[in-house]
Design a protein around this motif. Structure first.
Motif, mmCIF file in Angstrom:
data_model
loop_
_atom_site.group_PDB
_atom_site.id
_atom_site.type_symbol
_atom_site.label_atom_id
_atom_site.label_comp_id
_atom_site.label_asym_id
_atom_site.label_seq_id
_atom_site.Cartn_x
_atom_site.Cartn_y
_atom_site.Cartn_z
ATOM 1 N N UNK A 178 0.829 -1.205 0.000
ATOM 2 C CA UNK A 178 0.000 0.000 0.000
ATOM 3 C C UNK A 178 0.863 1.254 0.000
ATOM 4 N N UNK A 179 1.958 1.269 0.751
ATOM 5 C CA UNK A 179 2.878 2.413 0.706
ATOM 6 C C UNK A 179 3.414 2.626 -0.702
ATOM 7 N N UNK A 180 3.802 1.539 -1.358
ATOM 8 C CA UNK A 180 4.314 1.644 -2.720
ATOM 9 C C UNK A 180 3.270 2.269 -3.647
ATOM 10 N N UNK A 181 2.042 1.763 -3.579
ATOM 11 C CA UNK A 181 0.985 2.270 -4.460
ATOM 12 C C UNK A 181 0.613 3.706 -4.119
ATOM 13 N N UNK A 182 0.387 3.986 -2.840
ATOM 14 C CA UNK A 182 -0.057 5.330 -2.442
ATOM 15 C C UNK A 182 1.014 6.390 -2.687
ATOM 16 N N UNK A 183 2.232 6.112 -2.266
ATOM 17 C CA UNK A 183 3.271 7.142 -2.298
ATOM 18 C C UNK A 183 4.157 7.067 -3.533
ATOM 19 N N UNK A 184 4.805 5.937 -3.737
ATOM 20 C CA UNK A 184 5.739 5.840 -4.855
ATOM 21 C C UNK A 184 5.045 5.979 -6.203
ATOM 22 N N UNK A 185 3.902 5.319 -6.347
ATOM 23 C CA UNK A 185 3.231 5.335 -7.646
ATOM 24 C C UNK A 185 2.239 6.494 -7.769
ATOM 25 N N UNK A 186 1.197 6.523 -6.954
ATOM 26 C CA UNK A 186 0.136 7.524 -7.138
ATOM 27 C C UNK A 186 0.595 8.944 -6.816
ATOM 28 N N UNK A 187 1.242 9.145 -5.674
ATOM 29 C CA UNK A 187 1.656 10.500 -5.298
ATOM 30 C C UNK A 187 2.879 10.972 -6.086
ATOM 31 N N UNK A 188 3.962 10.175 -6.063
ATOM 32 C CA UNK A 188 5.222 10.649 -6.620
ATOM 33 C C UNK A 188 5.314 10.541 -8.138
ATOM 34 N N UNK A 189 4.705 9.509 -8.735
ATOM 35 C CA UNK A 189 4.761 9.369 -10.195
ATOM 36 C C UNK A 189 3.585 10.030 -10.896
ATOM 37 N N UNK A 190 2.367 9.789 -10.398
ATOM 38 C CA UNK A 190 1.176 10.316 -11.080
ATOM 39 C C UNK A 190 0.683 11.638 -10.499
ATOM 40 N N UNK A 191 1.205 12.046 -9.345
ATOM 41 C CA UNK A 191 0.821 13.308 -8.693
ATOM 42 C C UNK A 191 -0.669 13.376 -8.390
ATOM 43 N N UNK A 192 -1.224 12.270 -7.938
ATOM 44 C CA UNK A 192 -2.647 12.213 -7.572
ATOM 45 C C UNK A 192 -2.845 12.871 -6.211
ATOM 46 N N UNK A 193 -3.845 13.744 -6.093
ATOM 47 C CA UNK A 193 -4.058 14.413 -4.813
ATOM 48 C C UNK A 193 -4.626 13.499 -3.729
ATOM 49 N N UNK A 194 -5.380 12.480 -4.126
ATOM 50 C CA UNK A 194 -5.950 11.564 -3.137
ATOM 51 C C UNK A 194 -6.291 10.242 -3.808
#
Length: 170
Positions: A104-120
């Protein structure tokens, strides 16, 4: 723990993902809660891989966890116009090793936040499950709704803020 690696699933991973999912969701089946992943077959795993973003985690040579993301434009999107995590499973023989947290950390932070810049990001779980909603609340998710999807349980929707400056309050 050996070296943890994360991979995006391909059709070659279908048998291993199906096996992991069925074993990982055994306790959900025992509770009598219907999640699609709990009774998946090869066709559903293939559909998940090809219509969503499906990751899995390895510890050394072992596939130990998986989680997928349904995007807002997919045919089976989440309830809001943000990515929606689903199909989170951990091999039961690796319980209590922090693997759910790590994927979940990988998906939430590494992928969604840091790569895709998703706000939530959102996810849903059964209100009747004895501990899943609490686990997500401890991870920083907030309850944002619930509904009856006709599957024999109430689905609770949760959302987690990933980028504060981009967040638009629901």
């Amino acid at each position: 723990m050996s070296s943890l690696t994360f991979h995006q699933a391909t059709n070659e991973d279908i048998p291993a993902l199906l096996d992991l999912s069925l074993r990982g969701y055994a306790s959900i089946r025992e509770l009598g809660i219907y999640f699609a992943a709990a009774t998946a077959d090869e066709d559903l795993v293939k559909k998940n891989i090809n219509e969503n973003i499906c990751f899995y985690m390895r510890d050394g040579d072992e596939m130990v966890a998986t989680a997928s993301i349904r995007m807002p434009w997919s045919s089976h999107h989440g309830p809001y116009e943000i990515p929606h995590i689903w199909w989170v499973a951990v091999d039961p023989k690796y319980k209590r090793k922090g693997y759910a947290t790590k994927i979940l950390d990988f998906i939430e932070y590494d992928f969604l936040r840091d790569q895709l810049h998703c706000p939530s990001v959102s996810l849903g779980t059964a209100k009747e499950h004895p501990w899943l909603a609490d686990m997500y609340l401890k991870r920083g998710y907030k309850e944002v709704g619930e509904t009856d999807l006709g599957k024999g349980h109430i689905t609770v929707y949760l959302e987690k803020l990933l980028l504060a400056k981009s967040y638009k309050k629901r």
